[in-house]
Design a protein around this motif. Structure first.
Motif, PDB file in Angstrom:
ATOM      1  N   ILE A 108       0.866  -1.173   0.000  1.00  0.00           N
ATOM      2  CA  ILE A 108       0.000   0.000   0.000  1.00  0.00           C
ATOM      3  C   ILE A 108       0.904   1.224   0.000  1.00  0.00           C
ATOM      4  O   ILE A 108       1.680   1.428   0.935  1.00  0.00           O
ATOM      5  N   ASP A 121      -4.503   3.351  -3.066  1.00  0.00           N
ATOM      6  CA  ASP A 121      -4.427   1.892  -3.149  1.00  0.00           C
ATOM      7  C   ASP A 121      -5.513   1.203  -2.330  1.00  0.00           C
ATOM      8  O   ASP A 121      -5.720  -0.006  -2.453  1.00  0.00           O
ATOM      9  N   LEU A 122      -6.184   1.963  -1.476  1.00  0.00           N
ATOM     10  CA  LEU A 122      -7.241   1.400  -0.642  1.00  0.00           C
ATOM     11  C   LEU A 122      -8.632   1.669  -1.213  1.00  0.00           C
ATOM     12  O   LEU A 122      -9.626   1.237  -0.631  1.00  0.00           O
TER      13      LEU A 122
END
Length: 372
Positions: A194, A199-200
């Motif tokens: 991450i 990216d989340l």
């Protein structure tokens, strides 16, 4: 990248309740010993380690004859009182196999937001490490109330990593990594790295599934965000993979560090406290404290809300009610209404020289939102 973990000279390791105890609430001796084996091996390389360990409440369930984690605070505190001794005794015995001594450090969020208490915690941990002691940190569940508790040891571990200027944080759980969906669902993919919030996007963060813990994937990601925002790299993985994680192997999820190292107390103030009350500011005061990082003076406050004492954290709100900052206030809530809208010089001349000071000094204030 992951070599930052393998080469780290100072590491915080956090382990959750479910990784240390049986579902019945008893300490799992084999699991504790396995974790200690890994930590002792890393210690032999010269690395300083602070262990943030959950499990006090869980360890107290069996001795108290409880079949599940209690919901009421008083019984939780009773279980923690019994279980903390059981937990530390087990660690003391296990680390003694390697001639390593342990020291217990119990913290509340209240300890960290008071200037003197915060500095003392920092000195204590530093001295324990200098003396070759393995600090075992836990929230002081025996006395912590809802107002002054961290809520989970993931966040506590992230804040401790900054407190001791750690080079890495390893979060050990009963889940081997962060996935883009429920790990049990076919097609869910492990997220090996991450790099930032992007990216989340779209990732489903599940709640805790263990009956003895308080955390979950949400709290672990929040903890990783706190740590990486302060420049500390994070690995999240299962306790069974602790050795691989500490060696820099491709296990779990690696959160890349970013951001700068903010002042330690400000990090605690932002992430380990909640406002005991609110001060409502005019737009000029908002611009002064947010845009120019000035102290808060009585002249810029329009109203006060809540009950609090001098030294407590309070939230600072703009004209639309949005919280823009948090700070440690210099006056009791009952004193402030008589100060509003008046200059410090005027207050000093009418009330005395002790009133010629800020409501909140800029060194005791953290900005929570960016505003123009």
């Amino acid at each position: 990248m992951r070599e930052q973990i393998s080469s780290a000279s100072k590491v915080v390791v956090k382990v959750g309740s479910s990784s240390l105890t049986t579902p019945q609430g008893m300490i799992d001796v084999d699991r504790v010993d396995a974790l200690v084996d890994v930590l002792a091996a890393r210690r032999r390389t010269g690395t300083q380690i602070v262990l943030v360990s959950s499990g006090a409440i869980a360890a107290g369930l069996g001795p108290l004859g409880l079949s599940a984690r209690p919901r009421d605070l008083a019984t939780q505190q009773a279980a923690a009182s019994v279980g903390q001794g059981v937990l530390v005794a087990r660690y003391t015995s296990s680390f003694a196999r390697y001639s390593l001594r342990v020291g217990q450090v119990l913290l509340t969020a209240d300890d960290m937001m008071r200037r003197a208490h915060h500095a003392n915690a920092q000195r204590t941990l530093a001295r324990l490490l200098e003396l070759g002691i393995m600090p075992i940190v836990n929230e002081n569940d025996t006395v912590a109330t809802d107002e002054i508790r961290f809520g989970d040891n993931d966040r506590l571990a992230a804040l401790v990593s900054h407190l001791i200027h750690a080079d890495a944080l390893v979060l050990l759980s009963d889940v081997d990594a962060l996935y883009d969906g429920p790990p049990s669902r076919t097609g869910s993919r492990r997220l090996a790295e991450i790099r930032g919030p992007e990216d989340l996007a779209g990732v489903e963060l599940g709640k805790n599934g263990a009956s003895v813990g308080t955390g979950g994937m949400v709290t672990k990601v929040q903890a990783a965000r706190i740590a990486t925002g302060a420049g500390v790299p994070v690995v999240l993985t299962a306790a069974a993979h602790a050795a691989q994680a500490l060696s820099g192997a491709d296990v779990g999820t690696y959160f890349h560090p970013g951001g700068r190292h903010p002042g330690t107390r400000l990090l605690w103030l932002a992430h380990a406290t909640t406002g005991r009350g609110r001060l409502h500011l005019d737009q000029g005061a908002v611009e002064a404290i947010v845009g120019r990082r000035k102290s808060l003076l009585p002249a810029g406050v329009t109203s006060v809300e809540g009950e609090f004492a001098a030294g407590d954290p309070v939230d600072l709100c703009g004209p639309q009610g949005l919280v823009v900052a948090r700070g440690l206030v210099n006056f009791d809530a009952t004193e402030i209404p008589g100060l509003l809208g008046r200059s410090t010089k005027e207050l000093a001349s009418t009330l005395g020289p002790e009133y010629e000071r800020e409501l909140i000094h800029r060194d005791d204030m953290v900005i929570l939102e960016a505003h123009s």
